[in-house]
Every structure is written in structure tokens, then in C-alpha cells.
Design a protein around this motif. Sequence first.
Motif, short mmCIF file in Angstrom:
data_model
loop_
_atom_site.label_atom_id
_atom_site.label_comp_id
_atom_site.label_asym_id
_atom_site.label_seq_id
_atom_site.Cartn_x
_atom_site.Cartn_y
_atom_site.Cartn_z
N SER A 157 0.84 -1.21 0.00
CA SER A 157 0.00 0.00 0.00
C SER A 157 0.87 1.25 0.00
O SER A 157 0.52 2.25 0.62
CB SER A 157 -0.92 0.00 1.23
OG SER A 157 -0.16 -0.01 2.44
N ALA A 215 -1.11 4.39 -1.13
CA ALA A 215 -2.55 4.27 -0.88
C ALA A 215 -3.13 5.54 -0.29
O ALA A 215 -3.63 5.57 0.84
CB ALA A 215 -2.82 3.08 0.03
N TRP A 269 -3.18 5.10 -6.35
CA TRP A 269 -4.38 4.83 -5.55
C TRP A 269 -5.45 4.09 -6.37
O TRP A 269 -6.02 3.09 -5.92
CB TRP A 269 -4.92 6.16 -5.01
CG TRP A 269 -6.18 6.11 -4.21
CD1 TRP A 269 -7.32 6.82 -4.45
CD2 TRP A 269 -6.45 5.34 -3.02
NE1 TRP A 269 -8.27 6.55 -3.49
CE2 TRP A 269 -7.77 5.64 -2.60
CE3 TRP A 269 -5.71 4.43 -2.28
CZ2 TRP A 269 -8.35 5.07 -1.48
CZ3 TRP A 269 -6.30 3.84 -1.16
CH2 TRP A 269 -7.60 4.16 -0.77
N VAL A 297 -2.86 -6.16 4.44
CA VAL A 297 -2.06 -5.06 3.91
C VAL A 297 -0.68 -5.07 4.56
O VAL A 297 -0.55 -5.25 5.78
CB VAL A 297 -2.75 -3.71 4.17
CG1 VAL A 297 -1.95 -2.57 3.56
CG2 VAL A 297 -4.17 -3.73 3.61
N MET A 324 -5.42 2.19 3.76
CA MET A 324 -5.84 1.06 2.90
C MET A 324 -6.80 0.14 3.64
O MET A 324 -7.83 -0.27 3.08
CB MET A 324 -4.58 0.29 2.47
CG MET A 324 -4.83 -0.74 1.38
SD MET A 324 -5.12 0.05 -0.22
CE MET A 324 -5.37 -1.41 -1.25
#
Length: 354
Positions: free
Chosen positions: A134, A137, A281, A298, A306
Motif C-alpha cells: 500500500s 494508498a 491509488w 495489507v 488502505m
Amino acid sequence: MDLVVSTSNGLYCVPGDFYIDPWKPVARAVITHGHADHARGGSGHYLTATSGAAILRKRLGDHLPLQTVEYGQILQDHDVQLSLHPAGHVLGSAQVRLEHRGQVWVVSGDYKTEDDGTCAPFIPVRCHTFITESTFALPIYQWPTQAQLKSHILAWWRSNAEQGRTSVAFCYSLGKAQRILAMLDPSIGPILTHGAVERMNAAYRETGVNLPPTQYAGQVTEPSDLRRSLVLAPPSAQGTAWVRRFGDYADAFASGWMQVRGTRRRRGVDRGFVMSDHADWSGLQQAVKATGAQRVIVTHGQVHVMVRWLRECGLEANAFPTEYGEEDSEGQEAVPANAADLSPDKIDPTLPLV
């Protein structure tokens, strides 16, 4: 039964008795790609995608105990079926698919969803549980297309060449350097490289990736060649005597962090190109949805954001602690100087998450 758990050595496949991108030496390691935070030395045996073998050997040594496997080829390991699938991050990057007693898990490693032409493009893999990175993210991270990026880089280089100034582009030597190289037009001027970049170029060429001709910067003595040239160098070369040899040069930095204006300013370069080997993203969201997974774990990056978005989507979501991408070293994304300003508890709650 969880097929993968996080341990002090790294992500561990319980029924298969091996690790994925371990951060400490282990008996058996499956490596998703050759960046330094995912491929570390000292383990007893390595498994990676065939197209990543040359990179891994240049990083960890020619005599590495290395087994390779083609994308999609299934290996039976203990009671687990294992296969590797393209991640689109850098040459040889792979997602790890694990199947055990009807359960399918996929460990993404690092990935990017747009095809850049220098490695096998990302392919979503259906699974019950998806372990995802991520890094970017946050809704502010949206990458320009490959075509837009190419147009911006060529225009910058051409303008500098017309003014008689060398163009120096700082970028990580594995992945970003080859992406930029593949975009360049040699009719503008010579393409020069730092030794660290040229070493990775050799791995790409050995694997069959077509890149334009390059020359080691130290071999160029003709001043007129230098003034029209574009130089690819790692971030560690910035501010050193090595780069000062180019005199009155224009410089740029290529990174996803260049999306943030303050980071561009603090880098102290003339130009920032928004470019990353990680999904932005939108790419992260599309990748998760394409897997069909009902559970997502994650790892490194903007973990809290995330996880929150995944739960808002009705998915079961939690996080694994890892040691990926926490150092500002070659082969990793630099942590932005304003990282604290982007922590989840300081994000504007009105920013859209979808």
C-alpha cells in the motif's frame, strides 16, 4: 488455517514451510523481485521467476543457490501448489499464488497495474485472500500515463540540449532507469549512465529486453557530446563530484513522491517527474477488486488508510507488520520528507476514498 503468517524472519507459508521475501536468512526463500528490501542474501535456497534471475544474481552473487520457474508454472511443494504470476513492478517481478485444501492466497509483493513495456504486465489473480502492498494508498497519488510521462521527459531533454546543457535524471537503478531508457529518443543526443544503472541495464539486455544504446558516462571526453546528453544516475549521485563533472547541467528526479510539491522542492532539483513502479491509488483499488478476494491483508505503505478503505468496501481487512521499504536506500522508494504530514490521523477526512 492461515496459509501465510508474519514472523520475525518474514512472511511464512505454514503448510509449505518456506518464506516469501524474508528479511532475515532462512532455509528456503521465494523472492518476488530483486529490489534490496525484498531480495536479501544469506538464505539457503532461492526461488524466483525465470525473467528475474539475471537481476538476482547481479544483486546477490553469481553462485546464488537459485531455482527459477516460468510464470504460471505450478510447483507442488509439500502440501501446497505454488505458482508465480506477473506483478508489472520491475523485470522478473511476481505475485505468489498459493493453493492448499481449496484455499487460494496471493502475495502481491510490489506491483504496478500500467504496462510500461520493460517487464511482463500485471495480471490479476483470483483468490480468497490477497496480501497487498500500500505504498501509495492515498487519493492524492494518481500517476500520469506512460505516454504523458514520455512526452514530458523528451521535451525536458530536448529543451536542455538546445541550450547546450547536460540533462541529469536521478532515478533508482533497477526499474525506473530502464523505464526511462526505453522511452528515450537517441536522435536528441547520447544516453549516458552511472555504473550502478549500467549494471542493471546489462541484466535487462541479458533477459532479452530491448533498450537503446548507452555509454558509461566516465568514457565520454568530448564536451559537445556531454552538452546534448541525458545522464541516468542513482539518487546517491546527487551532489557528488561524479555529477559535478557535467558542469552547468539541468537535473530532475523521477519518483512517485514527486506528486507532492513540498517533496519536489526539498529534493532541490530543477524538475520532478511523477513516476513510480508501484500502483497508484486507483491501481491499488482496481487490483484488489479484480482478485475477487473477500479477505485482504495489507503490508507496507499507507496501511491504515488502505485497511479503512477495504473495510468500507465490506471486506475483511487487517495488516501484517513487515520490514519492506522502510529505508531510504537504493532499490527502494525514498520516504517523503513530509511523511508525517501524510499519516492517517492527519489526512483531511473530506478526501474521497473511492
